[in-house]
Design an enzyme around this catalytic site. Structure first.
Site, PDB file in Angstrom:
ATOM      1  N   SER A 144       0.864  -1.176   0.000  1.00  0.00           N
ATOM      2  CA  SER A 144       0.000   0.000   0.000  1.00  0.00           C
ATOM      3  C   SER A 144       0.898   1.222   0.000  1.00  0.00           C
ATOM      4  CB  SER A 144      -0.889   0.023   1.252  1.00  0.00           C
ATOM      5  OG  SER A 144      -1.566   1.252   1.385  1.00  0.00           O
ATOM      6  N   TYR A 157      -3.124  -0.445  10.357  1.00  0.00           N
ATOM      7  CA  TYR A 157      -2.965  -0.668   8.923  1.00  0.00           C
ATOM      8  C   TYR A 157      -1.538  -0.323   8.493  1.00  0.00           C
ATOM      9  CZ  TYR A 157      -4.103  -0.567   3.925  1.00  0.00           C
ATOM     10  OH  TYR A 157      -4.138  -0.800   2.576  1.00  0.00           O
TER      11      TYR A 157
END
Length: 252
Positions: A144, A157
Site C-alpha cells: 500500500s 494498517y
C-alpha cells in the site's frame, strides 16, 4: 532456463475490489485461478464475470492456518501445481480511531488479517513452489502507499503494511535458490468500495477533510498481470501505482 511461471494462480480477497479486478484480468488472459475469500457468494460472482474460464472458489479466512492449508491443497488438487500467489486479502480496520482509543481486539484483527494472513499464504505458496517439479513460482504481495507513508489514525494498517515490506524482502531473498520470485505492489487510491470515502472526503495530515482523486482499478490489475507474466529470472521487486494527483508525494 528462462520461462514464465505456470499460469495457475491463487488470489486472496478475490470477492471484491482489487482482488476481483486482478482475478478477472488473469482469467481473461487464460490463467487458471483459485478465488479465495471469506464469503462464497462474492467469489462465485467474480467467477461469473469470466464465463467458461478455469476458476475455483474456496471460502477462506486467511488468518486461520487450517483454512490456508485447505486453500492450497484444493488448488494443487484441481490444477496440479502453483505458479502465482497474489497475496491481497486485507482490511483497513476501524477508520478514524485515535491510537489512544484503539482497542486491542481491533489492532489484533488487522494484524491477523494483513500480516499473519499474508505470512500464512506466502508460507503455503513457498512450500508448494519449492516442492513442485519443476521448482519455482511467484508471490506478489499487496502492500500500500501506507507501506511508505501513513494516513492519520491508521496505526494498525500502517504497521502491518510496513511489516509486509519486510516480509517481501525476506521471502525474496530466501526464495532465490528455489526460483521463487517475490515482489510487492503498493497501490494508492484505486477506485473500489473500500476507497469510496476518499472521493467524498478523507482526513489529511493538516486536519482538513478533503476529497482525493482515484484511478481505475483495472490499471492496477494490468500492472499485477505484467509482474505475474515476467520470466522467473526477472522480478519487479516493488511497484508503486497510484492516482497521479493523489496527495502522496509531499503528503501533509
Amino acid at each position: 532456463m528462462t520461462d514464465t511461471p505456470s499460469k495457475i494462480a491463487v488470489v486472496t480477497g478475490a470477492g471484491s475490489g482489487i482482488g476481483r479486478a486482478v482475478a478477472v484480468e488473469l482469467l481473461r488472459a487464460g490463467w487458471s485461478v483459485t478465488l479465495a475469500g471469506r464469503r462464497s457468494e462474492p467469489l462465485e460472482e467474480t467467477a461469473a464475470l469470466v464465463p467458461g474460464a478455469a476458476s475455483l472458489a474456496v471460502r477462506t479466512d486467511v488468518a486461520r492456518p487450517q483454512d490456508v492449508a485447505a486453500l492450497f491443497a484444493a488448488t494443487v488438487d484441481r490444477f496440479g501445481r502453483l505458479g502465482l500467489l497474489f497475496n491481497n486479502a486485507g482490511t483497513f480496520g476501524p477508520g478514524g480511531v485515535p491510537v489512544e482509543e484503539l482497542s486491542f481486539d481491533a489492532w489484533r484483527h488487522v494484524v491477523d488479517t494483513n500480516l499473519n494472513g499474508a505470512f500464512l499464504c506466502a508460507q503455503a505458496a513457498y512450500r508448494q513452489m519449492k516442492e513442485q517439479d519443476p521448482q519455482g513460482g511467484r508471490i506478489i504481495n499487496n502492500g500500500s502507499i501506507s507501506a511508505h507513508t501513513p494516513r492519520p489514525h491508521s496505526a494498525p494498517y500502517t504497521a502491518t503494511k510496513h511489516a509486509l515490506t519486510g516480509l517481501t524482502k525476506a521471502l525474496s531473498l530466501d526464495g532465490r535458490p528455489y526460483r521463487i520470485a517475490v515482489g510487492q505492489i503498493d497501490i494508492g487510491n484505486a477506485a473500489t468500495d473500500m476507497t469510496a470515502r476518499m472521493r467524498t472526503g478523507a482526513l489529511q495530515a493538516s486536519g482538513e477533510v478533503a476529497p482525493e482523486p482515484v484511478m481505475d482499478v483495472a490499471d492496477v490489475a494490468r500492472t499485477v498481470r505484467h509482474m505475474a507474466e515476467l520470466p522467473l529470472e526477472a522480478n519487479v521487486q516493488f511497484a508503486t501505482v497510484l492516482a497521479t494527483t493523489m496527495p502522496y508525494v509531499g503528503r501533509g
